[in-house]
Write a protein that holds these residues in place. Sequence first.
Motif, PDB file in Angstrom:
ATOM      1  N   THR A  21       0.882  -1.161   0.000  1.00 31.89           N
ATOM      2  CA  THR A  21       0.000   0.000   0.000  1.00 31.89           C
ATOM      3  C   THR A  21       0.919   1.209   0.000  1.00 31.89           C
ATOM      4  O   THR A  21       1.735   1.370   0.909  1.00 31.89           O
ATOM      5  CB  THR A  21      -0.920  -0.002   1.237  1.00 31.89           C
ATOM      6  N   THR A  73       1.572   5.381  -0.513  1.00 34.89           N
ATOM      7  CA  THR A  73       1.050   6.747  -0.520  1.00 34.89           C
ATOM      8  C   THR A  73       2.001   7.600  -1.348  1.00 34.89           C
ATOM      9  O   THR A  73       3.206   7.621  -1.087  1.00 34.89           O
ATOM     10  CB  THR A  73       0.925   7.308   0.913  1.00 34.89           C
ATOM     11  N   GLU A 124      -2.224  14.056  -2.733  1.00 35.61           N
ATOM     12  CA  GLU A 124      -1.818  12.747  -2.215  1.00 35.61           C
ATOM     13  C   GLU A 124      -2.805  11.685  -2.656  1.00 35.61           C
ATOM     14  O   GLU A 124      -4.009  11.913  -2.676  1.00 35.61           O
ATOM     15  CB  GLU A 124      -1.762  12.766  -0.680  1.00 35.61           C
ATOM     16  N   LYS A 125      -2.268  10.523  -2.990  1.00 33.15           N
ATOM     17  CA  LYS A 125      -3.085   9.375  -3.376  1.00 33.15           C
ATOM     18  C   LYS A 125      -2.499   8.140  -2.713  1.00 33.15           C
ATOM     19  O   LYS A 125      -1.287   8.013  -2.578  1.00 33.15           O
ATOM     20  CB  LYS A 125      -3.088   9.176  -4.890  1.00 33.15           C
ATOM     21  N   THR A 126      -3.369   7.227  -2.323  1.00 33.53           N
ATOM     22  CA  THR A 126      -2.928   5.967  -1.739  1.00 33.53           C
ATOM     23  C   THR A 126      -3.482   4.821  -2.572  1.00 33.53           C
ATOM     24  O   THR A 126      -4.678   4.778  -2.866  1.00 33.53           O
ATOM     25  CB  THR A 126      -3.405   5.839  -0.276  1.00 33.53           C
ATOM     26  N   TYR A 127      -2.600   3.910  -2.948  1.00 31.23           N
ATOM     27  CA  TYR A 127      -2.971   2.753  -3.758  1.00 31.23           C
ATOM     28  C   TYR A 127      -2.394   1.484  -3.137  1.00 31.23           C
ATOM     29  O   TYR A 127      -1.321   1.518  -2.533  1.00 31.23           O
ATOM     30  CB  TYR A 127      -2.393   2.850  -5.172  1.00 31.23           C
ATOM     31  N   LYS A 171       5.035   6.961   1.582  1.00 34.07           N
ATOM     32  CA  LYS A 171       4.923   5.890   2.570  1.00 34.07           C
ATOM     33  C   LYS A 171       4.658   4.564   1.880  1.00 34.07           C
ATOM     34  O   LYS A 171       3.935   4.501   0.894  1.00 34.07           O
ATOM     35  CB  LYS A 171       3.772   6.222   3.543  1.00 34.07           C
TER      36      LYS A 171
END
Length: 156
Positions: A89, A91, A100-103, A152
Amino acid sequence: MEKIPMTRAGHAALETELKHLKSVERPAIIRAIAEAREHGDLSENAEYHSAKEKQSFIEGRIKELEGALGLAEVIDPAKLSGTIKFGATVTLVDEDTDEEKTYQIVGEYEASIEKGLLNIKSPIARALIGKEEGDSVEVRTPGGDRAYEVLKIAYV
């Protein structure tokens, strides 16, 4: 045949869909075809042709899911760590817009960009593989070149 990487959640979702297709959808469409046959002449029976088309789709999806599950390699991301790889995962921050994007990087059968599940074969995921926190990544997307910084990395 090449193994298909999948998270435990993705594998469970495919199994659930397959079970639903076999136990609910398939019997329902068989009943619909039988009912449409009772209406007589099949050559001009729109209900019959519609039901047969739906049956073809359901049977194709069942075969596709059975094939994918047969080749599945279930990977538990919680047992992984280090640089970005399958199951991570991540960021990111867009270096141009500061957005910001989290995948989570997942297999192709469970990918859904709306849910933040990124196909491992996508341009962004391929560019991220092997990177560490703080690295900058250039990605060529259909919408143009983008630059991201990895903020992250987590394995959950």
